[in-house]
Write a protein that holds these residues in place. Structure first.
Motif, PDB file in Angstrom:
ATOM      1  N   GLN A 123     -77.318  73.665  42.992  1.00 25.43           N
ATOM      2  CA  GLN A 123     -77.399  73.162  41.625  1.00 25.43           C
ATOM      3  C   GLN A 123     -77.147  71.665  41.628  1.00 25.43           C
ATOM      4  N   VAL A 124     -77.947  70.924  40.852  1.00 26.21           N
ATOM      5  CA  VAL A 124     -77.711  69.505  40.627  1.00 26.21           C
ATOM      6  C   VAL A 124     -76.833  69.398  39.388  1.00 26.21           C
ATOM      7  N   LEU A 125     -75.679  68.748  39.543  1.00 19.17           N
ATOM      8  CA  LEU A 125     -74.741  68.595  38.429  1.00 19.17           C
ATOM      9  C   LEU A 125     -74.897  67.250  37.730  1.00 19.17           C
ATOM     10  N   ALA A 126     -75.231  66.215  38.504  1.00 17.59           N
ATOM     11  CA  ALA A 126     -75.390  64.871  37.949  1.00 17.59           C
ATOM     12  C   ALA A 126     -76.296  64.065  38.866  1.00 17.59           C
ATOM     13  N   LEU A 127     -76.994  63.105  38.272  1.00 14.59           N
ATOM     14  CA  LEU A 127     -77.887  62.236  39.029  1.00 14.59           C
ATOM     15  C   LEU A 127     -77.804  60.837  38.445  1.00 14.59           C
ATOM     16  N   MET A 128     -77.566  59.838  39.302  1.00 12.32           N
ATOM     17  CA  MET A 128     -77.500  58.454  38.877  1.00 12.32           C
ATOM     18  C   MET A 128     -78.545  57.658  39.657  1.00 12.32           C
ATOM     19  N   PRO A 129     -79.298  56.774  38.990  1.00  7.17           N
ATOM     20  CA  PRO A 129     -80.335  55.994  39.673  1.00  7.17           C
ATOM     21  C   PRO A 129     -79.758  55.173  40.821  1.00  7.17           C
ATOM     22  N   PRO A 130     -80.622  54.784  41.773  1.00 13.27           N
ATOM     23  CA  PRO A 130     -80.164  53.953  42.899  1.00 13.27           C
ATOM     24  C   PRO A 130     -79.583  52.636  42.411  1.00 13.27           C
ATOM     25  N   GLN A 131     -78.569  52.168  43.103  1.00 10.62           N
ATOM     26  CA  GLN A 131     -77.964  50.868  42.794  1.00 10.62           C
ATOM     27  C   GLN A 131     -78.453  49.874  43.835  1.00 10.62           C
ATOM     28  N   THR A 132     -79.520  49.157  43.504  1.00 10.37           N
ATOM     29  CA  THR A 132     -80.045  48.182  44.453  1.00 10.37           C
ATOM     30  C   THR A 132     -80.132  46.831  43.793  1.00 10.37           C
ATOM     31  N   GLY A 133     -79.822  45.828  44.535  1.00 16.05           N
ATOM     32  CA  GLY A 133     -79.952  44.466  44.041  1.00 16.05           C
ATOM     33  C   GLY A 133     -81.289  43.865  44.393  1.00 16.05           C
ATOM     34  N   GLU A 134     -82.144  44.635  45.071  1.00 16.00           N
ATOM     35  CA  GLU A 134     -83.405  44.104  45.552  1.00 16.00           C
ATOM     36  C   GLU A 134     -84.594  44.701  44.822  1.00 16.00           C
ATOM     37  N   THR A 135     -84.454  44.971  43.531  1.00 16.33           N
ATOM     38  CA  THR A 135     -85.570  45.535  42.804  1.00 16.33           C
ATOM     39  C   THR A 135     -86.594  44.454  42.508  1.00 16.33           C
TER      40      THR A 135
END
Length: 178
Positions: free
Chosen positions: A72-84
């Motif tokens: 089960q997926v409980l939570a999902l947070m987008p990637p933290q990148t400084g190189e977008t």
């Protein structure tokens, strides 16, 4: 972690890679140990059909004969990148302005991951809404399927309406209940 040792759930970690065409990917646990299989059906139960590489996830897991698998997926947070890669249409926008835009219900018209863009239709609007791959990545998604339900924050870009934020429909519903 030994082969017979139970795995404590929930587990947090980063998506190593996920391929929506193959229908699976792997998560690397913050606590170490073997990679965790993340099957597309488990992700769909969370309301998404894809997840961006490098996204942070919280999962319930179990050990099986074939290794450790997410149940089960409980939570999902987008990637933290400084190189977008900056999109000229949204790079200069104030994040508070984007966050203040209403969430609008939409369906994916088409999306081509190879081209890096696609379009969605917002219910009640005639014009198409442009979807850019970088906006998907910032929103924690890696691909979209035609007909997939979304919630979008739409802004007026240089070439028309475009999504500044994209949420899987179920994730947006969960946000509105909080």
């Amino acid at each position: 972690m030994s082969e017979n040792e139970d795995i404590a759930s929930p587990v947090t970690g980063l998506v190593k890679w996920f391929d929506p065409v193959k229908g699976f990917g792997f998560v690397v646990s913050d606590a170490g140990g073997p990679d965790i299989l993340l099957h597309v059906n488990v992700l769909r139960n969370f309301g998404q059909s894809s997840v961006a590489d490098g996204a942070r996830v919280e999962l319930d897991v179990q050990r099986t004969d074939r290794g450790v698998q997410a149940t089960q997926v409980l939570a999902l947070m987008p990637p933290q990148t400084g190189e977008t890669v900056g999109l000229s249409d949204i790079a200069a926008l104030d994040p508070d302005v984007v966050a203040a835009a209403p969430l609008e219900p939409a369906r994916v018209k088409w999306f081509d991951k190879g081209k890096g863009f696609g379009f969605a239709n917002v219910f009640g609007r005639r014009d198409d809404i442009f979807l850019h791959m970088e906006v998907l990545r910032r929103s924690g998604l890696s691909d979209l399927a035609p007909g997939e339900a979304l919630a979008l924050r739409v802004i007026e870009g240089k070439r028309g309406h475009m999504a500044a934020e994209v949420f899987a429909w179920e994730a947006a519903l969960d946000m509105s209940l909080e």
